[in-house]
Design a protein around this motif. Structure first.
Motif, PDB file in Angstrom:
ATOM      1  N   ARG A 194       6.735 -47.805  33.888  1.00 37.73           N
ATOM      2  CA  ARG A 194       6.441 -47.258  32.564  1.00 37.73           C
ATOM      3  C   ARG A 194       5.320 -48.021  31.866  1.00 37.73           C
ATOM      4  O   ARG A 194       4.503 -47.418  31.175  1.00 37.73           O
ATOM      5  CB  ARG A 194       7.712 -47.301  31.703  1.00 37.73           C
ATOM      6  N   PHE A 195       5.279 -49.348  32.041  1.00 34.13           N
ATOM      7  CA  PHE A 195       4.283 -50.165  31.359  1.00 34.13           C
ATOM      8  C   PHE A 195       3.447 -50.916  32.376  1.00 34.13           C
ATOM      9  O   PHE A 195       3.942 -51.314  33.441  1.00 34.13           O
ATOM     10  CB  PHE A 195       4.947 -51.161  30.403  1.00 34.13           C
ATOM     11  N   HIS A 196       2.186 -51.152  32.011  1.00 36.07           N
ATOM     12  CA  HIS A 196       1.290 -51.902  32.884  1.00 36.07           C
ATOM     13  C   HIS A 196       1.648 -53.382  32.932  1.00 36.07           C
ATOM     14  O   HIS A 196       1.376 -54.069  33.925  1.00 36.07           O
ATOM     15  CB  HIS A 196      -0.155 -51.717  32.406  1.00 36.07           C
ATOM     16  N   THR A 197       2.257 -53.897  31.856  1.00 39.62           N
ATOM     17  CA  THR A 197       2.625 -55.313  31.788  1.00 39.62           C
ATOM     18  C   THR A 197       4.130 -55.510  31.986  1.00 39.62           C
ATOM     19  O   THR A 197       4.707 -56.436  31.410  1.00 39.62           O
ATOM     20  CB  THR A 197       2.182 -55.907  30.439  1.00 39.62           C
ATOM     21  N   SER A 198       4.747 -54.660  32.781  1.00 39.18           N
ATOM     22  CA  SER A 198       6.205 -54.747  32.969  1.00 39.18           C
ATOM     23  C   SER A 198       6.625 -56.084  33.567  1.00 39.18           C
ATOM     24  O   SER A 198       7.668 -56.639  33.196  1.00 39.18           O
ATOM     25  CB  SER A 198       6.681 -53.597  33.854  1.00 39.18           C
ATOM     26  N   LYS A 199       5.834 -56.616  34.484  1.00 40.39           N
ATOM     27  CA  LYS A 199       6.203 -57.886  35.119  1.00 40.39           C
ATOM     28  C   LYS A 199       6.239 -59.018  34.094  1.00 40.39           C
ATOM     29  O   LYS A 199       7.160 -59.846  34.114  1.00 40.39           O
ATOM     30  CB  LYS A 199       5.217 -58.219  36.241  1.00 40.39           C
ATOM     31  N   LEU A 232      20.578 -61.609  21.576  1.00 43.84           N
ATOM     32  CA  LEU A 232      20.602 -61.580  23.036  1.00 43.84           C
ATOM     33  C   LEU A 232      21.125 -60.262  23.578  1.00 43.84           C
ATOM     34  O   LEU A 232      20.713 -59.843  24.673  1.00 43.84           O
ATOM     35  CB  LEU A 232      21.438 -62.754  23.560  1.00 43.84           C
ATOM     36  N   ASP A 233      22.018 -59.590  22.867  1.00 45.59           N
ATOM     37  CA  ASP A 233      22.481 -58.281  23.323  1.00 45.59           C
ATOM     38  C   ASP A 233      21.340 -57.270  23.315  1.00 45.59           C
ATOM     39  O   ASP A 233      21.161 -56.501  24.267  1.00 45.59           O
ATOM     40  CB  ASP A 233      23.631 -57.792  22.437  1.00 45.59           C
ATOM     41  N   PHE A 234      20.571 -57.268  22.248  1.00 43.73           N
ATOM     42  CA  PHE A 234      19.444 -56.335  22.170  1.00 43.73           C
ATOM     43  C   PHE A 234      18.378 -56.695  23.202  1.00 43.73           C
ATOM     44  O   PHE A 234      17.796 -55.805  23.848  1.00 43.73           O
ATOM     45  CB  PHE A 234      18.859 -56.355  20.760  1.00 43.73           C
ATOM     46  N   VAL A 235      18.090 -57.988  23.366  1.00 43.74           N
ATOM     47  CA  VAL A 235      17.098 -58.410  24.362  1.00 43.74           C
ATOM     48  C   VAL A 235      17.544 -57.983  25.758  1.00 43.74           C
ATOM     49  O   VAL A 235      16.727 -57.537  26.582  1.00 43.74           O
ATOM     50  CB  VAL A 235      16.883 -59.930  24.291  1.00 43.74           C
ATOM     51  N   GLY A 236      18.840 -58.103  26.034  1.00 44.96           N
ATOM     52  CA  GLY A 236      19.354 -57.667  27.331  1.00 44.96           C
ATOM     53  C   GLY A 236      19.181 -56.175  27.543  1.00 44.96           C
ATOM     54  O   GLY A 236      18.896 -55.727  28.670  1.00 44.96           O
ATOM     55  N   ARG A 237      19.335 -55.369  26.491  1.00 45.59           N
ATOM     56  CA  ARG A 237      19.132 -53.921  26.600  1.00 45.59           C
ATOM     57  C   ARG A 237      17.675 -53.598  26.923  1.00 45.59           C
ATOM     58  O   ARG A 237      17.396 -52.761  27.787  1.00 45.59           O
ATOM     59  CB  ARG A 237      19.551 -53.249  25.298  1.00 45.59           C
ATOM     60  N   VAL A 238      16.753 -54.258  26.234  1.00 44.92           N
ATOM     61  CA  VAL A 238      15.331 -54.017  26.499  1.00 44.92           C
ATOM     62  C   VAL A 238      14.970 -54.462  27.912  1.00 44.92           C
ATOM     63  O   VAL A 238      14.245 -53.762  28.637  1.00 44.92           O
ATOM     64  CB  VAL A 238      14.461 -54.743  25.461  1.00 44.92           C
ATOM     65  N   LEU A 239      15.478 -55.625  28.330  1.00 42.43           N
ATOM     66  CA  LEU A 239      15.196 -56.131  29.672  1.00 42.43           C
ATOM     67  C   LEU A 239      15.744 -55.194  30.732  1.00 42.43           C
ATOM     68  O   LEU A 239      15.080 -54.923  31.752  1.00 42.43           O
ATOM     69  CB  LEU A 239      15.787 -57.531  29.820  1.00 42.43           C
ATOM     70  N   GLU A 240      16.928 -54.672  30.521  1.00 42.20           N
ATOM     71  CA  GLU A 240      17.518 -53.750  31.491  1.00 42.20           C
ATOM     72  C   GLU A 240      16.711 -52.465  31.595  1.00 42.20           C
ATOM     73  O   GLU A 240      16.482 -51.944  32.694  1.00 42.20           O
ATOM     74  CB  GLU A 240      18.955 -53.430  31.077  1.00 42.20           C
ATOM     75  N   ALA A 241      16.252 -51.950  30.452  1.00 41.06           N
ATOM     76  CA  ALA A 241      15.470 -50.710  30.465  1.00 41.06           C
ATOM     77  C   ALA A 241      14.125 -50.905  31.157  1.00 41.06           C
ATOM     78  O   ALA A 241      13.680 -50.042  31.933  1.00 41.06           O
ATOM     79  CB  ALA A 241      15.271 -50.208  29.039  1.00 41.06           C
ATOM     80  N   VAL A 242      13.449 -52.025  30.902  1.00 39.21           N
ATOM     81  CA  VAL A 242      12.149 -52.273  31.531  1.00 39.21           C
ATOM     82  C   VAL A 242      12.314 -52.528  33.024  1.00 39.21           C
ATOM     83  O   VAL A 242      11.491 -52.079  33.838  1.00 39.21           O
ATOM     84  CB  VAL A 242      11.456 -53.461  30.837  1.00 39.21           C
ATOM     85  N   SER A 243      13.371 -53.225  33.419  1.00 32.94           N
ATOM     86  CA  SER A 243      13.591 -53.501  34.844  1.00 32.94           C
ATOM     87  C   SER A 243      13.939 -52.232  35.608  1.00 32.94           C
ATOM     88  O   SER A 243      13.552 -52.075  36.777  1.00 32.94           O
ATOM     89  CB  SER A 243      14.710 -54.538  34.997  1.00 32.94           C
ATOM     90  N   ALA A 244      14.670 -51.312  34.964  1.00 35.36           N
ATOM     91  CA  ALA A 244      15.048 -50.075  35.642  1.00 35.36           C
ATOM     92  C   ALA A 244      13.891 -49.096  35.745  1.00 35.36           C
ATOM     93  O   ALA A 244      13.927 -48.185  36.590  1.00 35.36           O
ATOM     94  CB  ALA A 244      16.213 -49.412  34.898  1.00 35.36           C
TER      95      ALA A 244
END
Length: 662
Positions: free
Chosen positions: A423-428, A407-419
Motif C-alpha cells: 500500500r505504501f512505498h515506505t512500508s518497510k 501501544l494498542d493503537f500503534v499495534g493496530r497500525v503496525l498490523e495493518a501496514v504489515s498485512a
C-alpha cells in the motif's frame, strides 16, 4: 438642438480620424504575440497552455498525481513521503475505530476482506458503543461499508490547514476510506490555484474542497460543535505554535490532531529562551533532545487545550529525519483537565555526567470515597550538586511526563501496514519504526546513550548487548528508542548505571594520571561500585526488531535532504547566486582542507622530537624539521645558558600552531 448635433458630428469625425491613423500606423508594425488575457469562457490560448505545461513538473506519490512549478521546489519534498504515508495509515485506523462505533466497515485496497474487531481507545465512549451496537448491528442486517474515493455521509471531515500543492489532501481522498469531505486550505492564491488543478487532475472534486483563507481564521470559524473537523492536519514551515490555539478548539470530541514541527534547532536546546516563548518550556541540550522535543510539543498542546476545558491523549509521537510528528486525540472534561498538572514534569540535568531527574508539577493521590485529590508536588529531587560528579544542575521543561504512545493503537497500525505492505512505498520503514516503538518502555521518560556513558569516564565503549545484558542481570528493564540509534532507555537509577560503568572500566582500565581531579570522570571512578555487573550477553538483550533486521533507522536518503526553503511571494525561489552562497557556507565552522604540499610545508615548521633525542631514522624523509635551531621556539621555553640562540622572529601570518607547541 442644432448646437448639440454639431458637437456630436465633430466627436464622431475625430474618433474615425483617430482609428484611421492608428490602423495606418499598425500596418507598418510587425505582428506581435496574441493577447495572453483569458477568453470569455475562462480558457487560455493554446500556446500559453503548452508553455505552462513545459514549466511544470508532475510527480506521482501513492495513488495521487500532482503538478507543481518546476522552478519552485517548495511545493514538494520527497523526503516527507514517509510522513505522508504514516499519516494515511494512522487516519485509516482512526476511521476504522470511529466508523466501527457506528456499525460501518471500511474497505482498504489490497487488504483482505476480514472483519476486524473494533476497540475504541477512549473510556468515555464505551457506553455509547454498547448502545449503538444494538441499533446498528441488528440481526439480519448487513453492515454498511465505506470505500476509498466515495463520500461517506457519516464519515470524517478532514482539514489540511496548509496544503501547498494539495498532495496530502488528494492522497487522503484516494487512499483513506470513510471520508465525508476534505478541505485543502492555503493562504496563497497561487497555491490554491494549483490545488484546484491537481484536484481536477485526480478526479477527486467530489471529496476535496479547495479553500483560500488564513488557517487560523478558518479554524476559528468552525468552533461550533456541529461544524468541527474530525481530523486536522498541520504541517507548516517551522513552528506550528501560531495554529495550535485554533486547532484545539475546532477539532471534534475525540477528534484527531496531527502536528508537525520542523524547528528542531529550537526544540533541541540551541535556543532555550526561544523555545520558551513558543512552546512554554525550556529545552536542554542533551543526548535525549529528540524525545524531549516530542514531550515539549505534547506539553504545549495540552496546555492550550486546558484553557478550554479540553485535554489531549497521545496516540503516536515520532521523531524522524529533521522533524517531529505527533498524533493526539482531543477530549473535553473538567475533571480530567485537573489531572493535567500531574502529567507535566521539570527536568534536572547534570552538566557534568548528564544524569537527569524528573520533578512532577502536581500530585494526584487517592481520597476517601474513591475520589482523587490533586495537590502541589514536593521537591526538588536533587541536591545543589550532582551526587556523582559534584557538578551543578540545569533546569528544563516543563514537558509531558506520561506515555507518548498508545501501544494498542500503534499495534493496530503496525498490523495493518504489515498485512498490506504494497500500500505504501515506505512500508518497510514504517514497520521498522513502529516495531521499535512497541518495544519502548512507555513509563520511562528520556534516555541515555551508549557513547555518552563511555565518553563521560573516557573509557572504551561496551557493546549495546553487553550494557543491556548488565542492566537485565541487575533486575532492571531496558529498551531502545526510535529517536536515537544508541539509546539506553531504562528504569535503573543513575547510581546503578554508573556502578555498571565502573565495573566495565575495571575490565578496560583508564589511565587515572591523565584525569583532572575536578573532572566528572575522576570523581565517578574514585568511588567503588556497590553493584557487581555481569556483562554476559543474554538472549533477551537483543530486541526483536534488531533480530529481524527491520529498517529502523534510515540513512540520509539523498543529498541536501533537509527541509526546503521557506516559500516566497510570487512563488520565487532561490536563484543561482543563493545556491552558490549556500554551497560556500557548508561546513563553514570546520577547518578548510589543505593539499599535500601545504601540509608538508606546514609540518616542516615544527621541530622533530625524535631528532632531538637522536632516535629519528627517517633522515630527509621526515616530515618535521631537523634544523638544530627550532624556528618556532619561544624565549621562555629555552634556558638562558643554552649555547644556541633560537629564532625569535614572530611567525608569519599563515603559520598555525602544531603538535607540541604552546
Amino acid at each position: 438642438m442644432s448646437r448639440t448635433r454639431i458637437v456630436l458630428c465633430l466627436s464622431l469625425t475625430l474618433r474615425s480620424a483617430r482609428s484611421l491613423c492608428r490602423a495606418r500606423f499598425m500596418e507598418g508594425q510587425p505582428q506581435g504575440p496574441p493577447n495572453p488575457a483569458p477568453m470569455e469562457n475562462g480558457s487560455r490560448p493554446c500556446g500559453e497552455e503548452r508553455l505552462r505545461e513545459a514549466q511544470e513538473t508532475t510527480v506521482t506519490e501513492g495513488a495521487a498525481k500532482i503538478a507543481f512549478p518546476s522552478a519552485n521546489k517548495v511545493f514538494y519534498n520527497p523526503v516527507q513521503e514517509f510522513n505522508r504515508d504514516l499519516t494515511c495509515a494512522v487516519i485509516t485506523e482512526f476511521a476504522r475505530i470511529q466508523l466501527g462505533a457506528k456499525g460501518i466497515q471500511i474497505k482498504v485496497p489490497g487488504e483482505k476482506d476480514v472483519q476486524k474487531v473494533v476497540v475504541d481507545l477512549s473510556e468515555q465512549e464505551e457506553e455509547k458503543i454498547g448502545l449503538k451496537e444494538g441499533e446498528n448491528l441488528a440481526p439480519g442486517n448487513q453492515p454498511q461499508t465505506a470505500a476509498v474515493g466515495e463520500i461517506c455521509e457519516e464519515g470524517l471531515r478532514v482539514l489540511e490547514g496548509l496544503a501547498a500543492s494539495g498532495l496530502r489532501s488528494i492522497r487522503f481522498a484516494r487512499e483513506v476510506p470513510g471520508l465525508r469531505s476534505v478541505v485543502a486550505n492555503d493562504s496563497s492564491a497561487q497555491a490554491v490555484d494549483l490545488i484546484r488543478r491537481n484536484v481536477q487532475l485526480n478526479n477527486v472534486a467530489h471529496l476535496v474542497q479547495p479553500s483560500q483563507a488564513d488557517a487560523r481564521m478558518l479554524m476559528y470559524q468552525h468552533q461550533r460543535v456541529s461544524e468541527r473537523f474530525d481530523v486536522i492536519d498541520l504541517d507548516p514551515y517551522g513552528s506550528p505554535v501560531h495554529f495550535l490555539d485554533a486547532a484545539v478548539q475546532s477539532v471534534s470530541e475525540g477528534g484527531l490532531l496531527c502536528v508537525t514541527c520542523t524547528d528542531m534547532a529550537v526544540l533541541a536546546g540551541n535556543s532555550g529562551e526561544t523555545c520558551y516563548s513558543k512552546y512554554g518550556a525550556m529545552a536542554l541540550k542533551s543526548r535525549a533532545c529528540h524525545e524531549m522535543a516530542l514531550r515539549i510539543v505534547l506539553h504545549s498542546l495540552d496546555l492550550r487545550a486546558n484553557c478550554y476545558q479540553r485535554f489531549v491523549v497521545p496516540l503516536l509521537s515520532i521523531s524522524a529525519d529533521f522533524y517531529v510528528r505527533v498524533f493526539v486525540r482531543v477530549f473535553t472534561g473538567q475533571a480530567k483537565v485537573k489531572a493535567s498538572a500531574s502529567k507535566q514534569a521539570l527536568v534536572f540535568q547534570c552538566v557534568g555526567c548528564g544524569a537527569f531527574h524528573l520533578q512532577r508539577l502536581g500530585k494526584a493521590s487517592g481520597a476517601p470515597g474513591g475520589r482523587v485529590k490533586f495537590s502541589a508536588a514536593c521537591g526538588p529531587p536533587v541536591t545543589p550538586e550532582c551526587e556523582h560528579c559534584r557538578q551543578r544542575h540545569q533546569l528544563g521543561g516543563p514537558m509531558w511526563a506520561e506515555p507518548i504512545h498508545d501501544l494498542d493503537f500503534v499495534g493496530r497500525v503496525l498490523e495493518a501496514v504489515s498485512a498490506n505492505p504494497g500500500r505504501f512505498h515506505t512500508s518497510k520503514r514504517i514497520r521498522g519504526v513502529l516495531s521499535v516503538i512497541t518495544e519502548e518502555l512507555p513509563d520511562v521518560p528520556l534516555y541515555y546513550t551508549l557513547d555518552q556513558l563511555s565518553s563521560t569516564i573516557h573509557c572504551n565503549t561496551p557493546s549495546l548487548l553487553q550494557l543491556r545484558s548488565a542492566l537485565l542481570h541487575a533486575g532492571f528493564r531496558v529498551s531502545l528508542s526510535h529517536a536515537c540509534k544508541n539509546a539506553v532507555k531504562t528504569d535503573a537509577p543513575a547510581s546503578a548505571l554508573w556502578d555498571i560503568m565502573r565495573c566495565w572500566e575495571k575490565e578496560c582500565p583508564v589511565k587515572r594520571e591523565r584525569l583532572s581531579e575536578t573532572s566528572p570522570a575522576f570523581r565517578i571512578l574514585s568511588v567503588e561500585p556497590r553493584l557487581q555487573a555481569n556483562f554476559t550477553v543474554r538472549e533477551d538483550a537483543n530486541p526483536s526488531s534488531r533480530q529481524r533486521g527491520l529498517k529502523r533507522f534510515q540513512i540520509n536518503p539523498e543529498a541536501n535532504w533537509g527541509p526546503r526553503p521557506r516559500a516566497r511571494p510570487g512563488g520565487k525561489v532561490a536563484d543561482a547566486a543563493m545556491e552558490e552562497r549556500r554551497r560556500l557556507l557548508q561546513n563553514k565552522r570546520k577547518e578548510p582542507t589543505e593539499d599535500l604540499a601545504q601540509r608538508a610545508a606546514r609540518l616542516k615548521t615544527f621541530p622533530c622530537k625524535r631528532f632531538k633525542e637522536g632516535t629519528c631514522q627517517r633522515g630527509d624523509e621526515c616530515c618535521y624539521s631537523h634544523s638544530p635551531s627550532p624556528p618556532r621556539a619561544s624565549a621562555d621555553a629555552i634556558p638562558s645558558d643554552c649555547p644556541e640562540t633560537p629564532n625569535q622572529n614572530p611567525p608569519g601570518p599563515g603559520a598555525t600552531p602544531g603538535p607540541g607547541v604552546d
